[in-house]
Design a protein around this motif. Structure first.
Motif, PDB file in Angstrom:
ATOM      1  N   GLY A 110      24.205 -90.865 -60.685  1.00 19.56           N
ATOM      2  CA  GLY A 110      23.797 -91.661 -59.544  1.00 19.56           C
ATOM      3  C   GLY A 110      24.444 -93.035 -59.677  1.00 19.56           C
ATOM      4  O   GLY A 110      25.053 -93.352 -60.703  1.00 19.56           O
ATOM      5  N   TYR A 112      20.200-104.827 -55.952  1.00 17.72           N
ATOM      6  CA  TYR A 112      21.132-103.950 -55.246  1.00 17.72           C
ATOM      7  C   TYR A 112      21.633-104.700 -54.022  1.00 17.72           C
ATOM      8  O   TYR A 112      20.843-105.073 -53.151  1.00 17.72           O
ATOM      9  CB  TYR A 112      20.418-102.655 -54.839  1.00 17.72           C
ATOM     10  CG  TYR A 112      21.270-101.660 -54.112  1.00 17.72           C
ATOM     11  CD1 TYR A 112      22.371-101.070 -54.734  1.00 17.72           C
ATOM     12  CD2 TYR A 112      20.975-101.288 -52.809  1.00 17.72           C
ATOM     13  CE1 TYR A 112      23.148-100.143 -54.069  1.00 17.72           C
ATOM     14  CE2 TYR A 112      21.748-100.356 -52.142  1.00 17.72           C
ATOM     15  CZ  TYR A 112      22.841 -99.786 -52.772  1.00 17.72           C
ATOM     16  OH  TYR A 112      23.603 -98.865 -52.109  1.00 17.72           O
ATOM     17  N   HIS A 168      28.712 -99.051 -53.829  1.00 18.02           N
ATOM     18  CA  HIS A 168      27.373 -99.576 -54.097  1.00 18.02           C
ATOM     19  C   HIS A 168      27.524-100.874 -54.882  1.00 18.02           C
ATOM     20  O   HIS A 168      28.120-100.880 -55.957  1.00 18.02           O
ATOM     21  CB  HIS A 168      26.556 -98.578 -54.922  1.00 18.02           C
ATOM     22  CG  HIS A 168      26.295 -97.296 -54.215  1.00 18.02           C
ATOM     23  ND1 HIS A 168      25.214 -97.123 -53.386  1.00 18.02           N
ATOM     24  CD2 HIS A 168      26.986 -96.125 -54.197  1.00 18.02           C
ATOM     25  CE1 HIS A 168      25.240 -95.899 -52.900  1.00 18.02           C
ATOM     26  NE2 HIS A 168      26.301 -95.276 -53.375  1.00 18.02           N
ATOM     27  N   SER A 191      14.672-100.489 -56.704  1.00 16.85           N
ATOM     28  CA  SER A 191      13.845 -99.343 -56.336  1.00 16.85           C
ATOM     29  C   SER A 191      14.253 -98.710 -55.000  1.00 16.85           C
ATOM     30  O   SER A 191      13.786 -97.622 -54.673  1.00 16.85           O
ATOM     31  CB  SER A 191      12.367 -99.742 -56.297  1.00 16.85           C
ATOM     32  OG  SER A 191      12.161-100.739 -55.313  1.00 16.85           O
ATOM     33  N   VAL A 192      15.145 -99.370 -54.220  1.00 15.27           N
ATOM     34  CA  VAL A 192      15.588 -98.734 -52.974  1.00 15.27           C
ATOM     35  C   VAL A 192      16.504 -97.547 -53.256  1.00 15.27           C
ATOM     36  O   VAL A 192      16.735 -96.727 -52.389  1.00 15.27           O
ATOM     37  CB  VAL A 192      16.288 -99.730 -51.998  1.00 15.27           C
ATOM     38  CG1 VAL A 192      15.360-100.850 -51.599  1.00 15.27           C
ATOM     39  CG2 VAL A 192      17.583-100.245 -52.563  1.00 15.27           C
ATOM     40  N   ILE A 193      17.003 -97.473 -54.491  1.00 13.94           N
ATOM     41  CA  ILE A 193      17.834 -96.328 -54.886  1.00 13.94           C
ATOM     42  C   ILE A 193      16.936 -95.311 -55.579  1.00 13.94           C
ATOM     43  O   ILE A 193      16.263 -95.643 -56.557  1.00 13.94           O
ATOM     44  CB  ILE A 193      18.965 -96.766 -55.832  1.00 13.94           C
ATOM     45  CG1 ILE A 193      19.861 -97.772 -55.141  1.00 13.94           C
ATOM     46  CG2 ILE A 193      19.770 -95.547 -56.301  1.00 13.94           C
ATOM     47  CD1 ILE A 193      20.895 -98.372 -56.050  1.00 13.94           C
ATOM     48  N   GLN A 194      16.934 -94.123 -55.063  1.00 20.29           N
ATOM     49  CA  GLN A 194      16.120 -93.059 -55.660  1.00 20.29           C
ATOM     50  C   GLN A 194      17.046 -92.011 -56.237  1.00 20.29           C
ATOM     51  O   GLN A 194      17.643 -91.236 -55.508  1.00 20.29           O
ATOM     52  CB  GLN A 194      15.176 -92.478 -54.616  1.00 20.29           C
ATOM     53  CG  GLN A 194      14.215 -93.523 -54.093  1.00 20.29           C
ATOM     54  CD  GLN A 194      13.232 -92.942 -53.098  1.00 20.29           C
ATOM     55  OE1 GLN A 194      12.821 -91.802 -53.221  1.00 20.29           O
ATOM     56  NE2 GLN A 194      12.847 -93.749 -52.128  1.00 20.29           N
ATOM     57  N   GLU A 195      17.195 -92.041 -57.559  1.00 18.40           N
ATOM     58  CA  GLU A 195      18.081 -91.087 -58.234  1.00 18.40           C
ATOM     59  C   GLU A 195      17.261 -89.948 -58.801  1.00 18.40           C
ATOM     60  O   GLU A 195      16.164 -90.136 -59.263  1.00 18.40           O
ATOM     61  CB  GLU A 195      18.857 -91.779 -59.349  1.00 18.40           C
ATOM     62  CG  GLU A 195      19.815 -92.814 -58.827  1.00 18.40           C
ATOM     63  CD  GLU A 195      20.679 -93.432 -59.912  1.00 18.40           C
ATOM     64  OE1 GLU A 195      21.827 -93.723 -59.609  1.00 18.40           O
ATOM     65  OE2 GLU A 195      20.215 -93.639 -61.048  1.00 18.40           O
TER      66      GLU A 195
END
Length: 154
Positions: free
Chosen positions: A52, A74, A91, A150-154
């Motif tokens: 990710g 992020y 990203h 936390s906006v990235i969910q891997e």
């Protein structure tokens, strides 16, 4: 009998980059891409199969800078189209340096540098930045335009 040709889908390259700031300086990598001059970039690279974005940027920063960093935010997803027709989904992250490592740098990296924004602007004027996103990400970081990890969910 005419058979329809298969639809060719464009390749979208998934990449990561990190603005690492210490005081007024930013950690930059100098790369030799075979041109007349070396180019400067944030630590950055491609997301590899099974990774990710968070894992990819942690790996890339260590490989390209020999620094361990803590990610702090992020910046978002930057879409970049090259003149050659390639599309990158990059990203952007922010981070702070924790400690230098004793590992060797990726062979593509000539050197690492701690540079001020003004020095990076001068490199941009000399067309020595790897992409226009380098300065955009720095400015976004300086303007506190970022999101929680936390906006990235891997």
């Amino acid at each position: 009998m005419n058979t329809p040709s298969p639809t060719v889908r464009p390749t979208i390259r998934s990449t990561v980059a990190c603005v690492i700031q210490q005081g007024e300086h930013f950690l930059m990598v100098e790369e030799d891409k075979g041109g007349a001059h070396t180019l400067f970039n944030q630590p950055a690279g491609h997301v590899e199969l099974g990774e990710g974005p968070v894992a990819a940027i942690q790996r890339e920063v260590q490989e390209e800078t020999a620094w361990q960093v803590s990610l702090t935010g992020y910046l978002g997803l930057y879409v970049f189209h090259t003149p050659e027709g390639e599309t990158f989904h990059s990203h952007g992250f922010t981070g702070v340096p924790e400690q230098p490592l004793t590992t060797a740098l990726d062979p593509a990296i000539v050197a690492t540098h701690w540079l001020t924004r003004d020095e990076i602007v001068a490199l941009a004027a000399a067309q020595r930045l790897r992409s226009p996103l380098v300065l955009k990400r720095i400015d976004d970081a300086l303007n506190h335009r970022h999101f929680p990890l936390s906006v990235i969910q891997e």
